[in-house]
Design a protein around this motif. Structure first.
Motif, mmCIF file in Angstrom:
data_model
loop_
_atom_site.group_PDB
_atom_site.id
_atom_site.type_symbol
_atom_site.label_atom_id
_atom_site.label_comp_id
_atom_site.label_asym_id
_atom_site.label_seq_id
_atom_site.Cartn_x
_atom_site.Cartn_y
_atom_site.Cartn_z
ATOM 1 N N GLU A 16 13.232 -8.103 -44.616
ATOM 2 C CA GLU A 16 14.690 -8.078 -44.563
ATOM 3 C C GLU A 16 15.191 -7.335 -43.325
ATOM 4 O OE1 GLU A 16 12.850 -7.598 -47.352
ATOM 5 O OE2 GLU A 16 13.422 -9.541 -48.195
ATOM 6 N N GLU A 17 14.530 -6.235 -42.980
ATOM 7 C CA GLU A 17 14.915 -5.495 -41.779
ATOM 8 C C GLU A 17 14.652 -6.330 -40.521
ATOM 9 O OE1 GLU A 17 14.199 -0.930 -41.932
ATOM 10 O OE2 GLU A 17 12.643 -1.880 -43.196
ATOM 11 N N LEU A 18 13.506 -7.011 -40.481
ATOM 12 C CA LEU A 18 13.179 -7.856 -39.326
ATOM 13 C C LEU A 18 14.182 -8.986 -39.165
ATOM 14 C CD1 LEU A 18 9.315 -8.061 -39.666
ATOM 15 C CD2 LEU A 18 10.574 -7.022 -37.779
ATOM 16 N N VAL A 19 14.540 -9.610 -40.268
ATOM 17 C CA VAL A 19 15.511 -10.706 -40.235
ATOM 18 C C VAL A 19 16.845 -10.209 -39.684
ATOM 19 C CG1 VAL A 19 16.896 -12.213 -41.719
ATOM 20 C CG2 VAL A 19 14.419 -12.093 -42.031
ATOM 21 N N ARG A 20 17.244 -9.023 -40.114
ATOM 22 C CA ARG A 20 18.519 -8.453 -39.666
ATOM 23 C C ARG A 20 18.446 -8.036 -38.190
ATOM 24 N NH1 ARG A 20 19.898 -3.487 -39.027
ATOM 25 N NH2 ARG A 20 18.197 -2.643 -40.262
ATOM 26 N N ILE A 21 17.399 -7.320 -37.813
ATOM 27 C CA ILE A 21 17.276 -6.791 -36.457
ATOM 28 C C ILE A 21 17.128 -7.917 -35.429
ATOM 29 C CG2 ILE A 21 15.776 -5.483 -34.899
ATOM 30 C CD1 ILE A 21 15.145 -3.664 -37.358
ATOM 31 N N TYR A 22 16.280 -8.900 -35.724
ATOM 32 C CA TYR A 22 16.004 -9.973 -34.768
ATOM 33 C C TYR A 22 16.911 -11.182 -34.933
ATOM 34 C CZ TYR A 22 11.928 -7.385 -33.272
ATOM 35 O OH TYR A 22 11.100 -6.416 -32.763
ATOM 36 N N ASN A 23 17.767 -11.131 -35.948
ATOM 37 C CA ASN A 23 18.711 -12.213 -36.203
ATOM 38 C C ASN A 23 17.991 -13.559 -36.315
ATOM 39 O OD1 ASN A 23 21.263 -13.283 -36.689
ATOM 40 N ND2 ASN A 23 21.594 -13.746 -34.529
ATOM 41 N N ILE A 24 16.991 -13.599 -37.198
ATOM 42 C CA ILE A 24 16.220 -14.814 -37.421
ATOM 43 C C ILE A 24 16.430 -15.285 -38.856
ATOM 44 C CG2 ILE A 24 14.470 -14.179 -35.732
ATOM 45 C CD1 ILE A 24 12.645 -13.540 -38.231
ATOM 46 N N GLU A 25 15.942 -16.454 -39.136
ATOM 47 C CA GLU A 25 16.025 -17.012 -40.491
ATOM 48 C C GLU A 25 14.840 -16.519 -41.317
ATOM 49 O OE1 GLU A 25 15.816 -21.085 -39.461
ATOM 50 O OE2 GLU A 25 17.814 -21.114 -38.581
#
Length: 87
Positions: A8-17
Motif C-alpha cells: 500500500e505504501e509503494l502504491v501510494r509513493i510510486y503512484n502505481i496500480e
C-alpha cells in the motif's frame, strides 16, 4: 525500524496500480512477504521494483517484456560470475 515496505505504501509513493504490483509478484519478479494479510517488499528488493516500475510506466514495457528483460539480465549476471570464477 523495519527493513520492508508495504504494498500500500509503494502504491501510494510510486503512484502505481495495485494490479501492477500484484502482477510482478505473480510473475515471480518480486519476492513478497505476507503478514496479517498485508504484503511487504524487502528494502533490498526495492531497486528491482523501481526498475520494473520505470520500464513499465516510462518506457511502456508490458509484463511479458519485463519477464524477458529480467531473465536476460539474470543470465548475463550468471555468465559474468562463471567467467570470473573460471579465471
Amino acid at each position: 525500524m523495519s527493513d520492508r515496505i508495504s504494498r500500500e505504501e509503494l502504491v501510494r509513493i510510486y503512484n502505481i496500480e495495485v494490479t501492477f504490483f500484484d502482477s510482478l509478484e505473480e510473475a515471480g519478479l518480486l519476492k513478497i512477504e505476507t503478514e496479517n494479510e498485508t504484503k511487504y517488499l524487502q528494502y533490498d528488493e526495492l531497486s528491482t521494483f523501481e526498475k520494473f516500475t520505470n520500464w513499465h510506466y516510462d518506457l511502456e514495457v508490458n509484463l511479458a517484456g519485463l519477464e524477458v528483460i529480467s531473465h536476460l539480465l539474470n543470465k548475463i549476471e550468471r555468465l559474468r560470475e562463471e567467467s570470473f570464477i573460471g579465471r
